[in-house]
Structures are given as structure tokens and as C-alpha cells.
Design a protein around this motif. Structure first.
Motif: not given
Lengths: 113, 113
Positions: A29-40, A68-73
């Protein structure tokens, strides 16, 4: 497809491997949600309907498995975004098949079949 | 594939539906084991490596969803056999995709990729 003892053991192991990595209630489900783009984090928690405690654990496991990758901005305050890796695209076939099956199964139930 | 809000919500629901029916640790493994033919309860418990208590619950749920049928044979003592229904064949695509993914993922891990 042949069903010898050996081919069945191999199939069973492969399916178990897949379930170990993306089974459970939330990962696909998380992967499906992330398909629409990166999210916080909060955005993901809201869109997927997952409590922060569980989301944090699930994201960590997805990260460990390279999905999944985690990006700290470097913003103020620091913001963290999660996005799908290129490797996660190998799951397209699994996701597509599950999507089609879920869709047809719901139709069947609604039609009373 | 397009990722609009609507198509994503639909995909998310379908994947959740599929996970509700065949998600969890055991159901797809049981279906894989039953692909080689009908089996008794103890045989299934042994081949799938599931405790009787959990097996009984999982089989009941698979039966409720029309994926497995339970056949009582008029022998002495009575014997019960479980087999896949025709409807369970609609899961072939999901199973095939998961089998392939699990296989390739294991190769990737072994190769250190």
C-alpha cells in the motif's frame, strides 16, 4: 506449468521470500501511495492511513530492502522525504497483478458471484 | 500508467482488497502447496510448516472466500481433504509474479547487489 516436488518447493520458497519482503498489511500500500511521487512522513501517514509508529517501522524495512529511499533536505526546519527507488520498479508486475485481482474480486462479490 | 489521485485511490483499494483476502504469512503458501493436488489436514500442516491451530483458521478463511474447498469423504474413519477451487486459478497471475520476484530478489541478494 509442471508441479513436481522440486518445482513446488522452489515456488513455495520464492513466494515466501516475496511475502517476507513486501507481505504484511502495509508495504505494498505504501509503495502504491509513493508511486505518485516523493512524500513527507506526515503526508504518507495521512494518505496511507497508517499510524506514525507503524509507518516508521515499515519505511525502515522498505529502506533496508532497497525499495524506498529516505532523503534529508537541508531546509529549516530539516525536511525528510521518502521516494521509491529504481529497484522498486521490479515490483510493477506483482502490483499490477494484485491490482487486477483485487478489482475483479470486488466485482465478483458485488455481482453476488 | 497514469498516476492521478483517482487512479491511485482505485489501485490502493484493489491492492488492499487482495491483501485482505490472500495477504498474511500463509494463504499464498497454502495455495502453492495445494497446487500439486488435494491434501489432508495433517499433510498440509507438515508440507506448509503451519501449526494445526493456525492452519485451521487459514483454511476456513480460504474456504469462505471460495478459494479452497473442503471435502468430507465417507470413509472409516471419516477423512477430510482440501483442494483448490476453480476460482483459485484466477490467482495464477499474482502467484506467478510473486514467484518470479522472489526468485530474482534472492539472486540479487546472493550476488550482493
Amino acid at each position: 506449468m509442471e508441479h513436481t516436488l522440486e518445482s513446488c518447493a522452489k515456488a513455495k520458497m520464492a513466494i515466501r521470500d516475496t511475502l517476507d519482503i513486501v507481505g504484511g498489511k502495509w508495504k505494498l500500500v505504501l509503495i502504491t501511495v509513493l508511486r505518485s511521487g516523493k512524500k513527507g512522513f506526515n503526508e504518507l501517514s495521512r494518505e496511507a492511513g497508517i499510524s506514525p509508529r507503524i509507518l516508521s517501522k515499515e519505511l525502515h524495512e522498505l529502506e533496508m530492502n532497497g525499495l524506498v529511499s529516505r532523503n534529508v533536505r537541508n531546509t529549516k526546519p530539516i525536511t525528510v522525504q521518502y521516494e521509491l527507488t529504481e529497484y522498486s520498479q521490479t515490483l510493477e508486475e506483482v502490483l499490477g497483478a494484485m491490482e487486477r485481482w483485487g478489482y475483479h474480486h470486488r466485482q465478483k462479490i458485488i455481482m453476488g458471484g
